[in-house]
Scaffold this motif. Sequence first.
Motif, PDB file in Angstrom:
ATOM      1  N   GLY A   1       6.516  -8.709  -9.372  1.00 57.62           N
ATOM      2  CA  GLY A   1       6.056  -8.735 -10.465  1.00 57.62           C
ATOM      3  C   GLY A   1       4.662  -7.935 -10.672  1.00 57.62           C
ATOM      4  O   GLY A   1       4.436  -7.259 -11.715  1.00 57.62           O
ATOM      5  N   ARG A   2       3.867  -8.327  -9.678  1.00 55.89           N
ATOM      6  CA  ARG A   2       2.612  -7.645  -9.620  1.00 55.89           C
ATOM      7  C   ARG A   2       2.603  -6.200  -9.374  1.00 55.89           C
ATOM      8  O   ARG A   2       1.791  -5.208  -9.887  1.00 55.89           O
ATOM      9  N   LEU A   3       3.644  -5.970  -8.482  1.00 58.39           N
ATOM     10  CA  LEU A   3       3.972  -4.493  -8.311  1.00 58.39           C
ATOM     11  C   LEU A   3       4.315  -3.667  -9.490  1.00 58.39           C
ATOM     12  O   LEU A   3       3.771  -2.431  -9.788  1.00 58.39           O
ATOM     13  N   ARG A   4       4.978  -4.160 -10.599  1.00 56.08           N
ATOM     14  CA  ARG A   4       5.380  -3.654 -11.580  1.00 56.08           C
ATOM     15  C   ARG A   4       4.204  -3.278 -12.572  1.00 56.08           C
ATOM     16  O   ARG A   4       4.262  -2.314 -13.336  1.00 56.08           O
ATOM     17  N   GLU A   5       3.227  -4.167 -12.277  1.00 52.83           N
ATOM     18  CA  GLU A   5       2.013  -3.772 -13.367  1.00 52.83           C
ATOM     19  C   GLU A   5       1.145  -2.737 -12.819  1.00 52.83           C
ATOM     20  O   GLU A   5       0.245  -2.117 -13.460  1.00 52.83           O
ATOM     21  N   THR A   6       1.218  -2.054 -11.493  1.00 58.00           N
ATOM     22  CA  THR A   6       0.528  -1.102 -11.025  1.00 58.00           C
ATOM     23  C   THR A   6       0.919   0.221 -11.466  1.00 58.00           C
ATOM     24  O   THR A   6      -0.164   1.085 -11.307  1.00 58.00           O
ATOM     25  N   GLY A   7       1.737   0.403 -12.053  1.00 62.13           N
ATOM     26  CA  GLY A   7       2.082   1.932 -12.427  1.00 62.13           C
ATOM     27  C   GLY A   7       2.809   2.833 -11.345  1.00 62.13           C
ATOM     28  O   GLY A   7       2.770   3.915 -11.224  1.00 62.13           O
ATOM     29  N   ALA A   8       2.878   2.183  -9.997  1.00 66.20           N
ATOM     30  CA  ALA A   8       3.169   2.910  -8.958  1.00 66.20           C
ATOM     31  C   ALA A   8       4.484   3.417  -8.711  1.00 66.20           C
ATOM     32  O   ALA A   8       5.480   2.696  -9.395  1.00 66.20           O
ATOM     33  N   ARG A   9       4.852   4.527  -8.083  1.00 63.42           N
ATOM     34  CA  ARG A   9       6.351   4.684  -7.877  1.00 63.42           C
ATOM     35  C   ARG A   9       6.723   4.770  -6.433  1.00 63.42           C
ATOM     36  O   ARG A   9       7.712   5.350  -6.126  1.00 63.42           O
ATOM     37  N   ALA A  10       5.859   4.380  -5.752  1.00 62.23           N
ATOM     38  CA  ALA A  10       6.069   4.060  -3.892  1.00 62.23           C
ATOM     39  C   ALA A  10       5.422   2.887  -3.624  1.00 62.23           C
ATOM     40  O   ALA A  10       4.446   2.157  -4.230  1.00 62.23           O
ATOM     41  N   VAL A  11       6.063   2.167  -2.658  1.00 68.02           N
ATOM     42  CA  VAL A  11       5.540   1.048  -2.180  1.00 68.02           C
ATOM     43  C   VAL A  11       5.752   0.857  -0.731  1.00 68.02           C
ATOM     44  O   VAL A  11       6.732   1.458  -0.256  1.00 68.02           O
ATOM     45  N   LEU A  12       4.766   0.402   0.146  1.00 71.63           N
ATOM     46  CA  LEU A  12       4.788   0.565   1.449  1.00 71.63           C
ATOM     47  C   LEU A  12       4.615  -0.987   1.900  1.00 71.63           C
ATOM     48  O   LEU A  12       3.922  -1.633   1.605  1.00 71.63           O
ATOM     49  N   LEU A  13       5.666  -1.560   2.892  1.00 66.96           N
ATOM     50  CA  LEU A  13       5.593  -2.959   2.717  1.00 66.96           C
ATOM     51  C   LEU A  13       6.169  -3.162   4.490  1.00 66.96           C
ATOM     52  O   LEU A  13       7.009  -2.317   4.836  1.00 66.96           O
ATOM     53  N   THR A  14       5.960  -4.369   4.849  1.00 67.73           N
ATOM     54  CA  THR A  14       6.432  -4.867   6.270  1.00 67.73           C
ATOM     55  C   THR A  14       7.450  -6.107   5.853  1.00 67.73           C
ATOM     56  O   THR A  14       6.919  -7.020   6.008  1.00 67.73           O
ATOM     57  N   PRO A  15       8.554  -5.960   5.370  1.00 65.38           N
ATOM     58  CA  PRO A  15       9.563  -7.073   4.984  1.00 65.38           C
ATOM     59  C   PRO A  15       9.910  -7.817   6.010  1.00 65.38           C
ATOM     60  O   PRO A  15      10.241  -9.206   5.622  1.00 65.38           O
ATOM     61  N   ALA A  16      10.208  -7.572   7.345  1.00 63.33           N
ATOM     62  CA  ALA A  16      11.030  -8.455   8.308  1.00 63.33           C
ATOM     63  C   ALA A  16       9.972  -9.619   8.686  1.00 63.33           C
ATOM     64  O   ALA A  16      10.183 -10.689   9.123  1.00 63.33           O
ATOM     65  N   HIS A  17       8.633  -8.968   9.044  1.00 61.14           N
ATOM     66  CA  HIS A  17       7.517  -9.889   9.421  1.00 61.14           C
ATOM     67  C   HIS A  17       6.346  -9.654   8.817  1.00 61.14           C
ATOM     68  O   HIS A  17       5.516  -8.480   9.458  1.00 61.14           O
ATOM     69  N   GLN A  18       5.796  -9.804   7.965  1.00 64.38           N
ATOM     70  CA  GLN A  18       4.655  -8.984   7.301  1.00 64.38           C
ATOM     71  C   GLN A  18       3.591  -9.285   8.009  1.00 64.38           C
ATOM     72  O   GLN A  18       3.163 -10.307   8.503  1.00 64.38           O
ATOM     73  N   CYS A  19       2.714  -7.899   7.933  1.00 60.60           N
ATOM     74  CA  CYS A  19       1.389  -8.104   8.665  1.00 60.60           C
ATOM     75  C   CYS A  19       0.497  -8.234   7.855  1.00 60.60           C
ATOM     76  O   CYS A  19       0.450  -7.293   6.535  1.00 60.60           O
ATOM     77  N   PRO A  20      -0.543  -9.013   7.647  1.00 66.62           N
ATOM     78  CA  PRO A  20      -0.583  -9.916   9.086  1.00 66.62           C
ATOM     79  C   PRO A  20      -0.176 -11.370   8.803  1.00 66.62           C
ATOM     80  O   PRO A  20      -0.327 -12.340   9.337  1.00 66.62           O
ATOM     81  N   THR A  21       0.537 -11.681   7.414  1.00 66.36           N
ATOM     82  CA  THR A  21       0.735 -13.101   7.004  1.00 66.36           C
ATOM     83  C   THR A  21       2.040 -13.806   8.090  1.00 66.36           C
ATOM     84  O   THR A  21       2.028 -15.236   8.018  1.00 66.36           O
ATOM     85  N   GLY A  22       2.812 -12.695   8.196  1.00 67.10           N
ATOM     86  CA  GLY A  22       3.801 -13.347   8.983  1.00 67.10           C
ATOM     87  C   GLY A  22       5.035 -13.888   8.188  1.00 67.10           C
ATOM     88  O   GLY A  22       6.235 -14.235   8.676  1.00 67.10           O
ATOM     89  N   VAL A  23       5.122 -13.773   7.027  1.00 62.42           N
ATOM     90  CA  VAL A  23       5.848 -14.135   6.150  1.00 62.42           C
ATOM     91  C   VAL A  23       7.398 -13.144   6.012  1.00 62.42           C
ATOM     92  O   VAL A  23       6.935 -11.868   6.349  1.00 62.42           O
ATOM     93  N   ALA A  24       8.445 -13.624   5.742  1.00 60.96           N
ATOM     94  CA  ALA A  24       9.572 -12.501   5.560  1.00 60.96           C
ATOM     95  C   ALA A  24       9.724 -12.336   3.987  1.00 60.96           C
ATOM     96  O   ALA A  24       9.511 -13.366   3.191  1.00 60.96           O
ATOM     97  N   LEU A  25      10.151 -11.174   3.599  1.00 63.46           N
ATOM     98  CA  LEU A  25      10.230 -10.967   2.046  1.00 63.46           C
ATOM     99  C   LEU A  25      11.584 -11.664   1.757  1.00 63.46           C
ATOM    100  O   LEU A  25      12.661 -11.509   2.410  1.00 63.46           O
ATOM    101  N   GLY A  26      11.460 -12.576   0.701  1.00 65.84           N
ATOM    102  CA  GLY A  26      12.703 -13.573   0.348  1.00 65.84           C
ATOM    103  C   GLY A  26      13.505 -12.784  -0.232  1.00 65.84           C
ATOM    104  O   GLY A  26      13.548 -11.572  -0.814  1.00 65.84           O
ATOM    105  N   PRO A  27      14.540 -13.313  -0.292  1.00 63.93           N
ATOM    106  CA  PRO A  27      16.031 -12.829  -0.749  1.00 63.93           C
ATOM    107  C   PRO A  27      15.939 -12.495  -2.303  1.00 63.93           C
ATOM    108  O   PRO A  27      16.242 -11.263  -2.702  1.00 63.93           O
ATOM    109  N   SER A  28      15.172 -13.070  -3.100  1.00 61.72           N
ATOM    110  CA  SER A  28      15.269 -12.720  -4.503  1.00 61.72           C
ATOM    111  C   SER A  28      14.287 -11.423  -4.678  1.00 61.72           C
ATOM    112  O   SER A  28      14.364 -10.772  -5.375  1.00 61.72           O
TER     113      SER A  28
END
Length: 477
Positions: A236-263
Amino acid sequence: MTVAWARGGPDLLVTLDRDAGPLGVQIQDQLRAAIRERRLGAGERLPSTRRLAELLGVSRGTVVEVYEQLLAEGYVESAVGSGTRVAAMPAGGPARQAPGVVTASPSRPADVDFEYGIPDLGSVPLTDWCWAVSEATRTLPTAALGDEHPAGSRHLREVVTAYHRRVRSGCAVAEDAVVVSGFRQGLAFALATLAQHGVRRIALEDPGPREHDVIARRAGLDAVPVPVDDQGLDVGRLRETGARAVLLTPAHQCPTGVALGPSRRRDLVAWADEVDGVILEDDYDAEFRYDRQPVGSLQGLNPARVIALGSVSKTLAPAIRLGWVLAPPRFVAGIVEEKRLSSRGAPGLDEEALALLMETGRFDRHLRRVREVYRARRDVLAAEAEAAFGPDRLHGLAAGCHALLRLPEETSEHAAVATAATMGVRVNGLGRYRFVPADSEPESDPRRPALVLGFGNVTEHQISRGIRTLAKAVRTR
């Protein structure tokens, strides 16, 4: 450190002008200058008198006289069986630093280093790697020893994409792959290509991997932060940025360690379609999971919108500088051209060796072995952290080789890190991974303090000692 040249070492550059006076004097002057300026280091072996005479086209007697004069002046020393070596310069002598040498400021080495992103270097399968390099050397056709294909070894691209389809539920083929020298090189090439396709702004996880914003700006992109919560990147916050690209670590987020949820995964793919955007997937820590089923690659959900980047720096070792970019067809030519103009490619023998390592099952065998090593270390880390800090302080333990330790809210994260360093424990605070705008200076993070604990390259004993030391550091802040 003095280089231990064998049998006198490489040829020594001495230039003679046969019309400019005695040759012996010229040789003396040039050797003195080389020793004074530290181009020849203390203890470094000089060529034998016979070899130097042959090299310069002078009589051996001339060189013998040169060495005897330098010996008398204290520039060299000689011992039977050891040849002639450069003597240590006296304390008051010239101290010009050799070109390219950077003197590091002294600091206490860490007894326990919780740096994230470093695998167990003691478990690197060097025997298997030596076999693979030897086999590659034996079997690679002579023609393959020239310049490689611009996209990299066809064999490795076939193996990597087949592996990605089988293990990560991707759908890339060899034509979609470009072999690179590690993740960051692949990222730089991909970002430069996106800029050529009209992408001007990229969103990054906050907190997220260090220096990705710097790499994005060097490619000409505006980098903007998007917060991460317990479900991963906030789409939701991504949509507010106006960006057309995003870089992320979905399997094991660096550094928090969370996985990107299914939704969030579904929302992210939908966002990319809505804005004609691109998702850059850093497949960080995907191979190491403990308490949950593996999560498939985003590339398999929408291959037309996802660029997947991977490397062997975490699975094997950073020194094996190989990685890959799996890109939609419209970006492949641009990435290949960036690679061609920048580096011409990774070492072809190493590419073939990696393909053999993966194809013969040795790579998977190594992963299964170290996965159990990391699981045991993870369990020790969890037990020690709970004993020292209380329950529910450690997060991101279901996968990967790092975890996040939440500190009491009144703790100064910076002070805890600094105090721990004086006690022999190196650790990074979460603030180091916060997004810093290009026109800002890093400041103390006012948000909830936490420490990022990498446990890939520390023993179970070091983990126990390190956590107890961190607890003391927090109490004495």
